[in-house]
Scaffold this motif. Structure first.
Motif, short mmCIF file in Angstrom:
data_model
loop_
_atom_site.label_atom_id
_atom_site.label_comp_id
_atom_site.label_asym_id
_atom_site.label_seq_id
_atom_site.Cartn_x
_atom_site.Cartn_y
_atom_site.Cartn_z
N GLU A 222 44.43 -96.40 -11.46
CA GLU A 222 43.91 -95.11 -11.94
C GLU A 222 43.37 -95.23 -13.36
OE1 GLU A 222 46.72 -95.52 -10.30
OE2 GLU A 222 47.34 -93.72 -9.20
N GLU A 223 44.11 -95.93 -14.23
CA GLU A 223 43.64 -96.08 -15.62
C GLU A 223 42.29 -96.79 -15.68
OE1 GLU A 223 48.12 -96.33 -17.58
OE2 GLU A 223 46.96 -98.18 -17.32
N ILE A 224 42.16 -97.83 -14.90
CA ILE A 224 40.91 -98.59 -14.89
C ILE A 224 39.77 -97.70 -14.39
CG2 ILE A 224 39.71 -100.52 -13.76
CD1 ILE A 224 42.49 -101.98 -13.81
N ALA A 225 40.07 -96.89 -13.35
CA ALA A 225 39.04 -95.98 -12.81
C ALA A 225 38.65 -94.94 -13.85
CB ALA A 225 39.57 -95.30 -11.55
N ARG A 226 39.64 -94.37 -14.52
CA ARG A 226 39.35 -93.32 -15.51
C ARG A 226 38.57 -93.87 -16.71
NH1 ARG A 226 41.93 -88.82 -13.83
NH2 ARG A 226 43.92 -89.13 -12.74
N ALA A 227 38.74 -95.15 -17.00
CA ALA A 227 38.02 -95.78 -18.12
C ALA A 227 36.60 -96.18 -17.71
CB ALA A 227 38.81 -96.99 -18.62
N GLY A 228 36.18 -95.82 -16.50
CA GLY A 228 34.80 -96.09 -16.09
C GLY A 228 34.65 -97.37 -15.27
#
Ligand code: DI6
Ligand code: FE
Length: 403
Positions: free
Chosen positions: A90-96
């Motif tokens: 999720e963090e990687i996705a939210r960071a673009g």
């Protein structure tokens, strides 16, 4: 053209249980099975154009991989490392990163490159006896790039001895040009659909309903657009959180809900009532190191058919072995080997709305896999090796030197 396949150990999956026939025969007439049973019961005076002795080898229905994201460019091994260093998906996705990084790589790849990459992946699946696959779009996220990816998927089906079903998954992530405007993007996704459907590119419509995907309300809009065109829906539901997505998809008589680690009791009941297939994806569960298991016993109790698929994609399931997924469905999700095989044949077909394959019975498509195995439970037992000897797709054997 009539072909007789004899001296086969059949696993028909035609009723409850394996449907074992120790010394069986299959009569194939053009692309269909005309007769299935014990060799001793073959009608007398049968005249055929060709006859093959399978020397006692195991024969199952051809495998069905009902959930893949096969058309994309690039890879995400660096994200794999980041997750090992502690970052979450999720963090990687939210960071673009995540889906959007594959979107960037896919947009700059030309059609021949996308086709060549997808073909190579399809061939790896086919080598293990897969005769039908589903391919989702979702790494283009513009009208032109989504259409391009779906055309590549259609070309795969035309150029390979394989059935390809296509699914429109433009509602996979919000692309950068719509950042912060998810509703406007969903409106565009709904606008693009009729044109792609008119071009014959869409067999079903899917969405990613989750905290890092789209809301239930946005998912409904996409499903309403599908319904207006008479297209069936499927849903990435309850993968990372419980959004009530399964019940939503059941409301639209969805063909399948996929992932389902966070599926609730109410979701199970809704799926049972609508006849929606539960597609379990142990590759993504494994690769994201998830710990919450899909409610297999509740699905079983409610008689919701369970399918198994690879979910092949570069972010959460970069594997290309459906047989490994059978093994993982048993070891990680506690399916029985028989449930796992049914999940990658009969129930996988049902998740695609296909009633003409996935079991060996007269009238079914002649999609067969021949294995160097003694018992069908071995399909879920071995891993990291390929016991597939021969594949017959629509009555035609793939060449011995293929691929
Ligand atoms: N769930 C998944 O597991 C894939 N898509 C989705 O909605 C992952 C896609 C990716 O990470 O590229
Ligand atoms: Fe997926």
């Amino acid at each position: 053209m009539k072909t007789l396949w004899r001296n086969a150990h059949l696993t028909t999956l035609a009723g409850p249980g394996w449907g074992a026939v120790a010394r069986g025969a299959l009569l194939v007439e053009d692309a269909r099975l005309a007769w299935v049973g014990a060799e001793a019961d073959l009608p007398s005076g049968l005249e055929v154009d060709a006859e093959h002795d399978l020397a006692g080898a195991l024969v199952t229905p051809g495998l069905v991989d009902c959930h893949t994201h096969l058309v994309y460019a690039g890879q995400r091994a660096r994200e794999f490392e980041q997750r090992l260093e502690g970052a979450s998906y999720e963090e990687i996705a939210r960071a673009g990163g995540g889906i959007r990084s594959t979107v960037a790589a896919t947009r700059v790849a030309d059609d021949p490159t996308l086709l060549a990459l997808a073909k190579q992946r399809a061939r790896a699946l086919m080598a293990e006896g897969v005769t039908t696959i589903e391919i989702k779009s979702g790494y283009g996220l513009t009208q032109a790039d989504e259409a391009r990816c779906l055309r590549v998927a259609r070309r795969l089906g035309a150029e390979l001895p394989l059935t390809v079903k296509t699914t429109y998954l433009a509602a996979h992530a919000v692309p950068p040009e719509f950042a912060g405007r998810a509703d406007a993007y969903i409106a565009a996704v709904c606008d693009w659909l009729p044109g792609m459907h008119a071009e014959g590119l869409v067999d079903a419509v899917d969405a990613f309903c989750d905290t890092i995907g789209f809301t239930p309300a946005q998912t409904r809009q996409v499903f309403d657009a599908a319904r207006a065109l008479g297209l069936p829906v499927k849903l990435h539901a309850e993968q990372l959180s419980d959004q009530g997505g399964a019940a939503l998809a059941a409301d639209y008589a969805g063909l399948s809900c996929d992932h389902l680690e966070w599926l609730s009791e109410a979701g199970v009941r809704a799926m049972a009532a609508s006849g929606t297939v539960a597609v379990l994806l142990p590759g993504a569960f494994y690769f994201l190191r998830e710990t919450r298991l899909p409610p297999v016993q509740a699905l079983r109790n409610a008689r919701v058919p369970m399918a198994i698929a690879t979910d092949h994609n570069p972010g959460s399931s970069p594997g290309l072995s459906l047989l490994l997924m059978l093994n993982m469905a048993c070891t990680l999700f506690r399916l029985t080997p028989e449930e796992a095989l049914r999940g990658a044949t009969l129930h996988g077909a049902r998740a695609l709305g296909l009633g003409d394959r996935g079991r060996l019975a007269p009238g079914q498509r002649a999609d067969l896999a021949v294995w160097a195995l003694d018992h069908p439970n071995e399909l879920a037992y071995w891993f990291g090796q390929n016991p597939c000897l021969r594949v017959i797709c629509g009555g035609v054997e793939r060449s011995a030197t293929w691929p």
